[in-house]
Every structure is written in C-alpha cells, then in structure tokens.
Design an enzyme around this catalytic site. Structure first.
Site: not given
Ligand code: DNO
Length: 391
Positions: A239, A277, A304, A351-352, A368
């Site tokens: 990541h 990401c 991501h 993601d998020h 999340y």
C-alpha cells in the site's frame, strides 16, 4: 459486446466488531470482503484454523475472503533490528497458511510508525456529510508543540514556527484535542490511539534508519517473502504511503512512481506487486495516476479507488469518488484495458466514503461507514459498466 473481465467488487470489513455487518456488504452487491485477523498481535503467525474460521464466517453470507488487508509488517522488519529475522520467518508461515486456505492477495504497508495520518476525521462538507481531512498546519502544530518531536524545530523556518505558535494559541481546546486524538490514531482496525510517549519511543528506534536503509530493509523483506508468496499462489500488494510524504521526520518510500520503480528493480519477482491506491498516490500533484497504472498494470494485484482534493499547500480532503483531482474515468478505463489484456479480474474496493445520512450518528471506523462507501461503489460500478462497452 462488453468487457469479459471486470473488477472484483469487494468491501473492507473490520471483523465481528465492525458496525457494518456482512449482510450490509452482501446487500451492497459485493462478492467478497477484504479483511484481516486484527486480534492477532503484529508479528505473530496466523494459523490455518484462525484463517479458516474467518473464511467460514464470511461464507455464511455467500461472500468470499481472498484479499487480506493487512498482514502487518513488524516495526523491527522495517528497522532491520531486534527480532527482524524471526518476524520474517513468521510472516512466511502466515503466507503459507493463507495460501493453503485460498487467499490470493496480501496487502501490507511499509510506513514507519504510523499507518495513515489525518488531522480531522469529521470534516464537515457543505452538505453536512463528513470527510477525512489532512491539514498541514494542524499536523505541524501536533508535531512541534504536542508531540514535541526532537528535531522538528529544525525543519521549519523561524517565521513558520512563529505563525504556527500563534495559530496554536488561538485554537480552541476541543479542536486541539481533536487534532491530537486523530493524528495518534494511525492504526487500522483499532480504536486505541498511540500515546505521545509510545510514538517518541518508536521514533528512537528509527534514528539511524536512513531513507536508503529503509528501502534496503523493504527489499530484503520482499526478497525473502515474495518467493514464498509466489509458491503459495499469493500476490503481495504494498500500500502506498498515506499521505505520500514524510511524516514525523521519517522517510517514506512508497510515495512516487520512482519509489515503485526502485522497488520493482530491487525485487523483480512477479509476486512483488502493488495495492494501487488512487487516494494515496493522488494526494501528490506530481504523481500522474493513469500513467502509473498503465506502467505498472501487470503488477497491480489490488485496487483501492477513492479521490482527494488538494489545495496546493499540502492540505487535502477526501472528495466524493468522482469529484477529486484524480481522473477516475481514466483509471477505470485503464483497469479495464489491463484486465482484458491479461485475462484476469483485479480485486477492487471503494476506498473510504463520506459519512452521511443515517450513518452520521453511528460509531464506525474513520472512512469506513456503509452508506458513503456504497455510494462510491455504485458510482465506480456505473463507470465501469459504461466503459466496459468499449471493450
Ligand atoms: C486506510 C487504509 C490503510 C491500509 C494499510 C495497508 O484506510 O487504506 O490503513 O489498509 O496501509 O497496509
């Protein structure tokens, strides 16, 4: 005609204590979860039994678990000190166990001390939804005046330090407490923040770990574990740093295209790959994300997808998925091209997401909550659905 290979739609799940339930993830239209055995201390072996138990739990909802996020890397592997060799051996055993249970991707990061860092996880958007925010001034105030990190004063001009001190003096106590609490969070899957003392003690162990040394330690780790992962049928997915620049005066080594290039050159094994990401790499204006994805496509083991909005001063907030600085049209288009060319589906998770609607009163892991991520997923899914016609 539409593309034969599409992204595998997954959602992160923090385990049985997560306020977002497996049934919610199934209802969102995901085929699986991304999770980790957060209860196992960093460095200890993940047993086949514990892994199987989690797979069975998830299977009750017709969901799969094939992507781990994260199998954390012990700090002594990053510093190359103490029990480093033992932690690497443990990591190999966990990889073999995960492979034996059918896990395909293992995500990890090599960020020293803190994982992701924000200064506000409840930043109010004009419409009342909440986003994650990184404010450079607030972060520096924490570093200089709350943590009082040795050496921090030498990294800024006297004028900047004076300006930050004035800002600190004018800051309401609850805002200062929020900054402190948020920066010290830094641990995914845990709501127990670090203390200043813990952070300072950890920083001591990095004293002689230069940027080159950190890179060498990462290469050593991967040269050891990538062959094991390969044999176990697992792709390793590093990541990127979040934010993608130095934090706490420590080097960060997975922030730019050059960093990826260095890593791939140091460890050419195909099991050595990326968690691409878009939110993390995208917080830097000098990263051209569609180009990076194109270049490293065959090494992207996991995606991501999220977006950030930068202001040019090192501050950014997490924007709605389709509204930030990163061109997600180009990203999804490129992902489709890679997947058709390589005849594989790339696992992806939105993601998020903003905290919104009924989630606003709930306690969820920062970034999340369910509804914001569902919105992101739906938008990404729609984008892919439309773009897939081209292929
Ligand atoms: C934050 C996440 C990170 C990520 C780890 C991977 O929301 O993207 O915490 O899971 O860095 O090791």
């Amino acid at each position: 005609m539409a593309a034969q290979y599409k992204m595998e739609q997954l959602m992160r799940w923090y385990g049985p204590n997560d306020a977002v339930k497996l049934s919610h993830i199934a209802q969102a239209g995901c085929t699986g979860v991304v999770t980790a055995l957060h209860d196992i201390p960093v460095g200890a072996v993940w047993s086949v039994e514990a892994i199987r138990q989690r797979i069975d739990m998830v299977a009750e909802y017709d969901l799969t678990w094939t992507v781990v996020e994260s199998l954390p890397v012990h700090e002594e592997i990053k510093t190359g000190k103490g029990q480093c060799a033992q932690w690497i051996e443990n990591y190999k055993v966990s990889l073999r166990n995960l492979g034996a249970c059918g896990i395909k991707v293992v995500t990890y990061n090599f960020m020293p001390v803190l994982d992701w860092v924000r200064t506000n996880v409840e930043h109010k958007m004009p419409n009342g939804a909440e986003a994650l925010f990184f404010n450079k001034d607030e972060y520096d105030i924490f570093d200089l005046f709350i943590l009082k990190r040795p050496g921090a004063q030498t990294e800024h001009s006297p004028e900047r330090i004076a300006a930050l001190k004035a800002k600190l003096d004018a800051m309401p106590a609850d805002e200062l407490a929020r900054v402190r609490r948020t920066v010290l969070l830094g641990l995914p899957g845990s709501d127990i923040p670090f203390t200043e003392e813990e952070v300072l003690a950890l920083l001591e162990t990095y004293k002689d770990v230069t940027r080159d040394k950190l890179k060498a330690n990462l290469a050593h780790f991967l040269n050891e574990v990538a062959p094991v992962a390969g044999e176990a049928g697992i792709g390793m997915a590093i990541h990127p740093d979040d934010p993608p620049y130095s934090v706490l005066g420590l080097s960060r080594i997975m922030s730019t295209n050059q960093d990826v290039e260095d890593l791939m050159a140091a460890v050419p094994h195909p099991a050595n790959g990326l968690c691409f990401c878009t939110g993390s790499f995208g917080a830097r204006p000098d990263n051209n994300l569609p180009e990076m994805l194109k270049k490293w496509g065959s090494r992207v083991h996991f995606l991501h997808i999220r977006n950030t909005k930068r202001d040019g001063n090192g501050n950014f907030y997490e924007a709605n998925h389709l509204e930030g600085d990163t061109d997600l049209y180009a990203i999804v288009d490129e992902a489709l091209a890679i997947m058709q060319r390589e005849k594989r589906s790339i696992p992806m998770r939105p993601d998020h997401g903003h905290k919104m609607l009924d989630d606003l009163g709930k306690v969820t892991y920062p970034g999340y909550s369910a509804i914001g991520r569902l919105k992101g997923l739906a938008e990404i899914r729609g984008l892919e659905y439309a773009l897939a016609r081209k292929y």
